[in-house]
Design an enzyme around this catalytic site. Structure first.
Site, PDB file in Angstrom:
ATOM      1  N   ARG A 138       0.827  -1.222   0.000  1.00 17.98           N
ATOM      2  CA  ARG A 138       0.000   0.000   0.000  1.00 17.98           C
ATOM      3  C   ARG A 138       0.859   1.270   0.000  1.00 17.98           C
ATOM      4  NH1 ARG A 138      -3.658  -0.541   4.984  1.00 17.98           N
ATOM      5  NH2 ARG A 138      -1.837  -1.642   5.775  1.00 17.98           N
ATOM      6  N   LEU A 190       1.214   3.515  -2.254  1.00 14.59           N
ATOM      7  CA  LEU A 190       0.529   4.709  -2.755  1.00 14.59           C
ATOM      8  C   LEU A 190      -0.326   5.328  -1.657  1.00 14.59           C
ATOM      9  CD1 LEU A 190      -0.086   6.616  -5.090  1.00 14.59           C
ATOM     10  CD2 LEU A 190      -1.950   5.073  -5.770  1.00 14.59           C
ATOM     11  N   LYS A 213     -20.474   4.161  -6.601  1.00 13.96           N
ATOM     12  CA  LYS A 213     -19.857   2.893  -6.977  1.00 13.96           C
ATOM     13  C   LYS A 213     -19.610   2.802  -8.481  1.00 13.96           C
ATOM     14  CE  LYS A 213     -19.822   0.914  -2.917  1.00 13.96           C
ATOM     15  NZ  LYS A 213     -18.877  -0.009  -2.331  1.00 13.96           N
ATOM     16  N   ILE A 238     -23.248   6.647  12.916  1.00 16.74           N
ATOM     17  CA  ILE A 238     -23.476   5.443  12.110  1.00 16.74           C
ATOM     18  C   ILE A 238     -22.784   4.215  12.690  1.00 16.74           C
ATOM     19  CG2 ILE A 238     -23.243   4.462   9.785  1.00 16.74           C
ATOM     20  CD1 ILE A 238     -25.355   6.706  10.164  1.00 16.74           C
ATOM     21  N   GLY A 239     -21.789   4.404  13.541  1.00 13.23           N
ATOM     22  CA  GLY A 239     -21.217   3.212  14.175  1.00 13.23           C
ATOM     23  C   GLY A 239     -19.779   3.337  14.611  1.00 13.23           C
ATOM     24  N   ASP A 275     -26.166  -3.012   8.937  1.00 16.61           N
ATOM     25  CA  ASP A 275     -25.747  -2.165   7.815  1.00 16.61           C
ATOM     26  C   ASP A 275     -25.857  -2.912   6.496  1.00 16.61           C
ATOM     27  OD1 ASP A 275     -25.161  -0.075   9.466  1.00 16.61           O
ATOM     28  OD2 ASP A 275     -23.011  -0.441   9.541  1.00 16.61           O
ATOM     29  N   HIS A 282     -28.302   0.915   7.541  1.00 18.51           N
ATOM     30  CA  HIS A 282     -27.590   2.054   6.952  1.00 18.51           C
ATOM     31  C   HIS A 282     -27.208   1.736   5.518  1.00 18.51           C
ATOM     32  CE1 HIS A 282     -24.991   5.451   6.355  1.00 18.51           C
ATOM     33  NE2 HIS A 282     -23.992   4.661   6.057  1.00 18.51           N
ATOM     34  N   CYS A 285     -25.312   3.614   1.886  1.00 16.38           N
ATOM     35  CA  CYS A 285     -24.594   4.775   1.367  1.00 16.38           C
ATOM     36  C   CYS A 285     -24.360   4.628  -0.127  1.00 16.38           C
ATOM     37  CB  CYS A 285     -23.275   4.999   2.096  1.00 16.38           C
ATOM     38  SG  CYS A 285     -22.264   3.550   2.343  1.00 16.38           S
ATOM     39  N   HIS A 295     -16.447  11.725   4.366  1.00 17.01           N
ATOM     40  CA  HIS A 295     -15.290  11.433   3.523  1.00 17.01           C
ATOM     41  C   HIS A 295     -14.397  12.662   3.355  1.00 17.01           C
ATOM     42  CE1 HIS A 295     -18.436   8.505   2.330  1.00 17.01           C
ATOM     43  NE2 HIS A 295     -17.425   7.685   2.493  1.00 17.01           N
TER      44      HIS A 295
END
Length: 754
Positions: free
Chosen positions: A17, A19, A117, A431-432, A599, A641, A643, A694
């Site tokens: 990872r 990047l 998405k 939300i959690g 969720d 939930h 999204c 975000h």
């Protein structure tokens, strides 16, 4: 005619990872832009060489992205929202980050662009914004620079470009309504310019991605392809590239286009190779997507050979991954902890490149011994005891309609829940998850490595849960959460506690920007050997008089965010998970947890790409959720939930979930998603997300109040909840406290104004 190999794209983030780490260091101001750019160059060079060594003949260039390839295309075309532009009109990497994240090391913060998405995958793209009369020009030459890099390294390449029609299809109109397809004539000159620059560099083939061609497009959009490609023809050879579904329904549109080749996904599509061969122009190259780019299973190469061999020698042919390998982990060889038998069932991106090379060599030579040897573990897996569990299969077969029904309808349940919880108007919650601090991650890592014993680990987690409860009570939230300090990932955590899953050490795939996930792999029938969340939920509830939500990830989301088995249906996997989590709901309820959130952020993303296939999926997806939840008593409030969702076309199914409360992501879309709930007259309670988690930007009280007032114009205020868009795992505590304080203040103001 010699068959060649190519991939449609390769993972960007690096095996470790690299990047992600470079991006986040740059965003935090801990490294320079030059250092970030150097990491990108090193990764690209490494990945090209790795693919070449694994047997790939034509290397993809342009598949690398600093955040998302759709966003890269927006910059290429000069499509930068006014709020993200530099004062001098220039475009740089910080422009890109401001669009994707809402802020960057330079420039003024502004609301991030919407994210959704990528087709039906777990990758996200930044939605292009279009306005009437918009101008386009070549402003971001990343593709050309990377082509120069690859050519300087001596590689044989195939640049990758997102096609103009799909690009417009993926975007949204902002401001005055108009038909975004009318912008096609305005973006084509930029595409012509790019293709001319590639031709100057001696490029022969360009992969131009038009995955929209697998959809059930309106006729006007189908009609747009011919004039678009007439305008692009003649400078280089174009490989029209599709994936995620078959092309046969739109083949009449495709075969008249002035392109030189077509790539088809032979994994997820139902296209017949011989029929395709017969219908395609005789001089076209066919790129056969025979190796699954979206899963981790070793391919049965003898089967792939038989599938394609009938047309070998009859037309120009390449063999390829079905889609970009972006959706696959990079390298299986570094997985040192996987059981040897299980490991033999898998192939990651580099191994998939090797599979393509084996297939190419066999097709060119007619010798299949190597393919037969490669496929031996696949036969063994079909009979492995790790795959089949008779008790699970028996329980699944015994499901009845009653198993998916709550005891009473929502109206009756709501009365029981109001009497139990006595919540104020505009109840506030989250939300959690709460910020996953360095301390929390370090605690889990030390425990995983054996550097911390179980007692000290549990003491540490308990302290973080206690602090999360204290923070929430101090902020004045009404319904609390335990913060999920013990969870690395909302799917991985459950997979670790369910039989039928295995995990990798380095099986990272990109979700968006710098966010990577390590999906579990479903290798067999799924069951729950012991309670998963009960202990921590019960502990958190013991610390407060306010209700604490139990937090579960739903069956469809666990399915969609895992690498699934390929030997049973997705419906079977989802219902096995639902039965396992049904027992968890019962145990949480017995432990005194009165609000349980299940969720399902992935419910919509799992939709088949063709609308004609939706009903069957939604029927079993909704049933799986209801099997999971229906064991709850009337006075137990079930939340869900979701999204990244467009809801208007699946509202019947959202309502059919019969959740008492649904929380949704709405802030980036300025509450427009609530139109669907208003038009449908959605009967249950709704928590429209009031700020975008975000982005690190902190919303003002006035901003949140305005959004809530807008929501109350569509949904009766007595059925509205107040919450962020999503979990707060990726945020820091300072911005989390500030944002939640403003959210609670906005709710209090609205209560007083009543």
């Amino acid at each position: 005619m010699t068959i060649l190999t190519h991939t449609l794209g390769f993972p960007r983030v690096g095996l470790r990872r690299e990047l992600k780490k470079a991006q986040e260091s740059y965003w935090a101001g801990n490294t320079t832009r030059e250092a970030l750019l150097a990491v990108g160059r090193e990764l690209r060079a490494r990945h090209w060489e790795q693919q070449k060594q694994a047997g790939i003949d034509l290397l993809p260039v342009g598949d690398f992205a600093w955040y998302d390839h759709v966003l890269t295309t927006s910059l290429l075309l000069g499509n930068v929202p006014a709020r993200h532009q530099n004062n001098d009109g220039s475009v740089d990497i910080d422009t890109l980050f401001r669009i994707g994240r809402g802020r960057a090391p330079t420039g003024e913060p502004a609301a991030a662009a919407e994210m959704t998405k990528w087709f039906n995958t777990n990758y996200h793209y930044i939605v292009p914004e279009f306005s009437k009369g918009q101008q386009f020009r070549l402003t971001w030459t990343q593709l050309l620079e990377e082509v120069d890099e690859a050519l300087a390294l001596g590689h044989k390449i195939k640049p990758v470009l997102l096609g103009p029609v799909t690009y417009l299809w993926l975007g949204k109109v902002k401001g005055e309504p108009f038909d975004r397809l009318t912008l096609l004539k305005d973006i084509l000159p930029v595409y012509q310019h790019v293709l001319a620059e590639l031709a100057k560099r001696g490029v022969e083939w360009v992969q131009i991605d038009e995955p929209a061609l697998v959809l059930e497009l309106p006729q006007a959009w189908l009609d747009a392809f011919k004039p678009a490609y007439d305008a692009l023809a003649g400078q280089v050879k174009l490989l029209l590239t599709t994936y995620f579904e078959g092309v046969t329904p739109n083949l009449d549109t495709i075969i008249v286009l002035p392109v030189q080749g077509l790539h088809v996904d032979l994994i997820h599509g139902k296209d017949d190779v011989v029929e395709l061969h017969q219908r395609l122009p005789v001089d076209w190259l066919l790129s056969a997507g025979l190796i699954n780019g979206r899963n981790v299973w070793r391919a049965d190469l003898t089967e792939k050979y038989a599938q394609i061999n009938a047309i070998v020698g009859k037309r120009a042919l390449w063999v390829a991954s079905s889609c970009s390998l972006l959706h696959s982990p990079i390298d299986l060889s570094v997985e040192t902890r996987l059981d040897t038998e299980v490991k033999s069932w898998f192939a990651f991106a580099l191994q998939k490149c090797g599979e393509l090379a084996l297939l190419r060599d066999a097709l060119n030579s007619g010798e299949t011994a190597a393919l037969e040897e490669w496929s031996v573990p696949i036969q063994a897996r079909r009979h492995s005891h790790r795959v089949h569990n008779a008790a699970v299969e028996k329980r699944l077969a015994a499901i009845t309609a009653q198993d998916s029904q709550r005891e009473n309808p929502y109206e009756v349940r709501a009365e029981a829940q109001r009497a139990r919880f006595k919540l104020p108007a505009w109840p506030t919650t989250t939300i959690g998850s709460f910020p996953q601090t360095t301390e929390i991650r370090g605690l889990r890592l030390d425990f995983k490595k054996g550097n911390l014993d179980a007692n000290n680990y549990r003491t540490g987690i308990a302290e973080h849960i206690k602090q999360a409860i204290i923070e929430q009570e101090r902020l004045g939230l009404d319904v609390l959460v335990h913060g999920e300090a013990e969870r690395n990932d909302m799917v991985e955590y459950f997979g670790e506690h369910l039989d039928g899953f295995v995990f990798t050490q380095n099986g990272w795939v990109q979700s968006y920007g710098s966010r990577c996930v390590k999906p579990p792999v479903v290798i067999g029938d799924i069951s729950r050997p012991a309670p998963i969340t009960v202990e921590w939920a019960k502990y958190a509830q013991s610390l407060t008089d306010k209700p604490v939500k139990g937090m579960l990830t739903g069956p469809v989301t666990i399915l969609c965010w895992s690498f699934p088995r390929e030997d049973v249906t997705r419906e079977t996997i989802a219902k096995q998970i639902a039965l396992a989590l049904r027992d968890e709901v019962a145990d949480l309820e017995a432990a005194g947890i009165g609000i349980i959130q299940i969720d399902e952020p992935a419910l919509r993303e799992g939709l088949p790409l063709r609308r004609s296939d939706w009903d069957a999926y939604l029927e079993w997806g909704v049933e799986a959720f209801r099997i999971n939840a229906a064991v709850a008593k009337d006075e137990t409030q079930i939340h869900t939930h979701m999204c990244y969702c467009e809801f208007n076309d699946i509202m019947d199914s959202i309502a059919a979930l019969d959740a008492d409360v649904i929380t949704i992501e709405t802030s980036r879309s300025d509450m427009e998603l609530l139109e669907s709930f208003e038009a449908f007259d959605y009967p249950n309670e709704i928590g429209p997300g009031v700020y975008d988690i975000h982005s690190p930007n902190v919303p003002s009280v006035e901003w949140i109040e305005a959004l809530l007032k807008k929501a109350a114009q569509r949904i009766p205020a007595q059925r509205l909840w107040v919450n962020p868009d999503c979990g707060l795992k990726t945020r820091g505590w300072p911005e989390t406290r500030a944002a939640l304080a403003n959210m609670v203040k906005a709710a209090h103001n609205l209560r007083q104004a009543k």
